[in-house]
Design a protein around this motif. Structure first.
Motif, PDB file in Angstrom:
ATOM      1  N   THR A 286     -38.744  74.851  38.157  1.00  0.00           N
ATOM      2  CA  THR A 286     -37.528  74.768  38.958  1.00  0.00           C
ATOM      3  C   THR A 286     -37.782  75.103  40.413  1.00  0.00           C
ATOM      4  O   THR A 286     -37.421  74.355  41.313  1.00  0.00           O
TER       5      THR A 286
ATOM      6  N   GLU B 243     -38.375  60.943  39.416  1.00  0.00           N
ATOM      7  CA  GLU B 243     -37.054  61.260  38.893  1.00  0.00           C
ATOM      8  C   GLU B 243     -36.843  62.767  38.867  1.00  0.00           C
ATOM      9  O   GLU B 243     -37.782  63.517  38.555  1.00  0.00           O
ATOM     10  N   THR B 244     -35.650  63.195  39.195  1.00  0.00           N
ATOM     11  CA  THR B 244     -35.398  64.630  39.123  1.00  0.00           C
ATOM     12  C   THR B 244     -34.938  64.983  37.710  1.00  0.00           C
ATOM     13  O   THR B 244     -34.540  64.122  36.933  1.00  0.00           O
TER      14      THR B 244
ATOM     15  N   TYR C  84     -32.246  66.520  36.963  1.00  0.00           N
ATOM     16  CA  TYR C  84     -30.816  66.240  36.862  1.00  0.00           C
ATOM     17  C   TYR C  84     -30.564  64.788  36.472  1.00  0.00           C
ATOM     18  O   TYR C  84     -29.760  64.484  35.588  1.00  0.00           O
ATOM     19  N   GLU C  85     -31.333  63.875  37.104  1.00  0.00           N
ATOM     20  CA  GLU C  85     -31.185  62.450  36.798  1.00  0.00           C
ATOM     21  C   GLU C  85     -31.528  62.174  35.337  1.00  0.00           C
ATOM     22  O   GLU C  85     -30.839  61.414  34.659  1.00  0.00           O
TER      23      GLU C  85
ATOM     24  N   LEU D 157     -33.007  71.669  40.730  1.00  0.00           N
ATOM     25  CA  LEU D 157     -33.127  70.694  39.647  1.00  0.00           C
ATOM     26  C   LEU D 157     -32.565  69.331  40.043  1.00  0.00           C
ATOM     27  O   LEU D 157     -32.947  68.308  39.502  1.00  0.00           O
ATOM     28  N   GLU D 158     -31.620  69.335  41.003  1.00  0.00           N
ATOM     29  CA  GLU D 158     -31.035  68.063  41.451  1.00  0.00           C
ATOM     30  C   GLU D 158     -31.917  67.336  42.444  1.00  0.00           C
ATOM     31  O   GLU D 158     -31.841  66.121  42.590  1.00  0.00           O
ATOM     32  N   THR D 159     -32.721  68.097  43.171  1.00  0.00           N
ATOM     33  CA  THR D 159     -33.478  67.474  44.261  1.00  0.00           C
ATOM     34  C   THR D 159     -34.970  67.335  44.015  1.00  0.00           C
ATOM     35  O   THR D 159     -35.588  66.395  44.499  1.00  0.00           O
ATOM     36  N   LYS D 160     -35.553  68.277  43.271  1.00  0.00           N
ATOM     37  CA  LYS D 160     -37.014  68.214  43.110  1.00  0.00           C
ATOM     38  C   LYS D 160     -37.409  67.336  41.925  1.00  0.00           C
ATOM     39  O   LYS D 160     -36.766  67.367  40.878  1.00  0.00           O
ATOM     40  N   PRO D 161     -38.487  66.580  42.090  1.00  0.00           N
ATOM     41  CA  PRO D 161     -38.955  65.775  40.951  1.00  0.00           C
ATOM     42  C   PRO D 161     -39.454  66.670  39.825  1.00  0.00           C
ATOM     43  O   PRO D 161     -39.885  67.789  40.065  1.00  0.00           O
ATOM     44  N   ARG D 162     -39.362  66.142  38.599  1.00  0.00           N
ATOM     45  CA  ARG D 162     -39.812  66.929  37.449  1.00  0.00           C
ATOM     46  C   ARG D 162     -41.298  67.221  37.546  1.00  0.00           C
ATOM     47  O   ARG D 162     -42.075  66.379  37.961  1.00  0.00           O
TER      48      ARG D 162
END
Lengths: 360, 241
Positions: free
Chosen positions: A211, A6-7, A9-10, A47-52
């Protein structure tokens, strides 16, 4: 843990945070990190594309003041978002799990996120007696540290303990408390010194690494340049008094009331690299010098062993006697001058006693 | 000019003829200039440096009315950079100047006579030998002392520039060039202390240097102080060595 892909952002959208708030956070964080104009967009993109990125937070020999500082990160937006943003999978001081459950998380993270997680270390390992002075989970902390560092992406050394050793490493350092970079040699290490470091600096560093997936630019000593490239002194609001030659001479004098420079009271601002005079503390309320006390240089290497906090000239321990550069130098100069005078006297006496038989 | 050439020797009111003794041009103009610029710069550096470490009593009134610490620091930085510029010029002169100009840049440890000379000079200073030797350049002991002082000056210049670069920022060329001092001394407080101790080392050097120069000027067989003004070394006797 379940949402491993999950990113960020999600996650925050699921928590009901609007996109508007999200972009605001990105701009704010980019600004606080001192990044350029395009950075906010870059940050949003990441933050929208990379996983946490999971963070493992470990505690060695320390006082937990770094954690105390961190959880007080002032700006509410920053605090909320950062705490939900980093996937803080393990922090034995504040986590709910305990015992074997807690230890299991370490193993799980190691396997699942091999080479991807951030290892944040607060405190340092004592190496004397096989590391027996700091036992964590039934074994020496140094073992746990080495093990977790093995598969980490990078190591963050929180505070003066992890960066330099701090008071537990003060002479004669009976437990042989050792800074992280002297123990972990094969991983990139970011030093975030301070006792404790400023909350916003800590969140800023974590935000940057999670980030962008890379380390911020570091200085010669491994500290992030964005927060540690300037001296307290150079950004101090009392600097004009220093340049003018207006000092506090005694704690209760006129200068102290007027807020003159604390240089003569031993302020370590001129030799300390930190963001206190710009970011300040407790949400920008104040910082030591603003409260009328000199900087003690808590983010500098060996600050605990450099003599009094209230001396301008550093104490030098010569033959067990406390002195400073002026006392040592003036003594040596005096001895040499006396020697020269004696030598001159002997020369003169010899000349008088034995009239030179005209060398030429 | 012809008139002077016609007069043999030199006569004064007492009527005695002066004897011509050997004179050698040792210190070329740039070397002498460097020496005296150093003397001035080092004096300024020591005084201002002392007041940076222990500032003068606080000034009254508004901060906008004064810039005392600023001027003291400016003088220190300006004198320090003057010292460095002249050091570089001096280094250049070691390549293009006469053979004496190169003396300070190395120690001829392979030269047995020179090594013997160190001990001989040492004995001379310890009152163990009656007469000194003649030297055109530095005597071997002075040579060692001056060479050590050059190394020490390098430390003072490097540490000084490193401390100066702190104010200019870590992206300045000064910091790129001299920031390595902070690898040696991670806490700038230590570098400040060593730089400050260096000031006292200079004070010690000046005491010994001035004393030795005056003493040699009186007791040795060649001129000393005037040589650093005129550049010429005058020998007082015609005896061998």
């Amino acid at each position: 843990m379940s949402a491993d892909l999950e990113t960020f952002y999600e996650v925050i959208r699921r928590q009901g945070i609007t996109r508007r708030s999200f972009t605001k956070f990105c701009s704010l964080t980019a600004a606080s990190l001192g990044l350029g104009a395009g950075a906010a967009t870059e940050m949003a993109q990441a933050l929208e594309t990379k996983p946490r990125v999971p963070v493992i937070w470990m505690h060695g020999l320390e006082c937990t003041c770094c954690s105390e500082s961190f959880i007080r990160s002032a700006h509410p937006l920053v605090k909320d978002v950062i705490l939900s943003m980093i996937s803080l999978d393990y922090d034995d001081t504040i986590m709910a799990a305990a015992g074997h459950q807690a230890e299991a998380i370490l193993q799980e993270t190691r396997e699942k996120y091999k080479g991807k997680y951030i290892l944040a270390v607060e405190g340092n390992p004592p190496l004397n007696e096989g590391g027996m002075f700091c036992i964590d989970g039934g074994r020496p902390f140094v073992e746990k540290l080495k093990e977790m560092a093995e598969d980490a992406f990078a190591v963050i050394a929180w505070g003066a303990c992890a960066s330099w050793g701090c008071v537990q490493a003060a002479k004669p350092n009976p437990t042989q408390a050792t800074p992280i970079d002297k123990v972990i040699k094969n991983k990139p290490i970011i030093k975030v010194p301070g006792c404790p470091p400023i909350a916003e600096v800590m969140t800023g560093v974590v935000t940057y690494v999670t980030t962008f997936g890379k380390l911020p630019e570091l200085d010669r000593q491994g500290r992030p340049k964005m927060f540690y490239s300037q001296r307290i002194h150079d950004k101090c609001y009392r600097r004009p008094h220093f340049d003018a030659g207006q000092f506090v001479e005694e704690w209760d004098d006129e200068g102290a009331k007027k807020g003159h420079c604390l240089y003569k009271m031993g302020c370590k601002g001129p030799t300390t690299y930190n963001a206190c005079s710009t970011v300040r503390w407790n949400g920008g309320v104040s910082f030591p010098i603003q409260s009328g006390h000199g900087c003690i240089g808590c983010s500098e290497e060996g600050f605990w062993d450099k003599g009094s906090f209230y001396d301008r000239l550093t104490g030098i321990n010569v033959f067990g006697i406390e002195a400073n550069a002026d006392k040592v130098g003036a003594t040596v100069a005096g001895v040499v001058a006396a020697g020269v005078a004696a030598h001159a006297a002997v020369t003169a006496v010899k000349r008088i006693v034995k009239k030179p038989e005209n060398v030429g | 000019m012809t008139q002077i050439a016609q007069v043999q020797g030199v006569l004064d009111a007492s009527g005695e003829r002066a004897r011509s003794l050997q004179t050698i041009y040792v210190y070329e103009a740039p070397v002498r200039l460097w020496h005296w610029v150093n003397a001035l710069a080092i004096t300024a550096l020591c005084v201002t440096g002392y007041f940076i470490g222990s500032p003068l009593p606080s000034l009254p009134g508004e901060a906008s009315q004064h810039f005392l610490m600023g001027y003291i620091r400016f003088t220190h930085f300006a004198a320090g950079q003057t010292l460095i510029v002249f050091f570089l010029l001096r280094l250049y002169w070691a390549f293009v100047g006469n053979k004496f100009s190169r003396q300070l840049s190395y120690l001829p440890v392979w030269n047995k006579t020179w090594l013997w000379g160190i001990f001989y000079e040492f004995k001379w200073y310890m009152f163990l030998v009656k007469d000194p030797k003649k030297y055109i350049g530095h005597n071997p002991l002075a040579h060692v002392a001056m060479f050590s002082f050059m190394l020490f000056l390098l430390f003072m210049m490097a540490s000084g520039m490193a401390l100066y670069s702190e104010g200019l920022g870590i992206d300045s060329w000064q910091h790129r060039l001299f920031g390595f001092m902070f690898t040696l001394f991670p806490n700038s407080q230590d570098l400040h202390t060593w730089h400050h101790l260096g000031m006292w080392a200079i004070v010690v050097f000046v005491i010994v240097h001035v004393y030795a120069a005056v003493r040699e000027d009186i007791l040795s067989r060649q001129s000393m102080i005037s040589s650093m003004v005129s550049g010429e070394r005058l020998f007082r006797d015609d005896l061998p060595d």
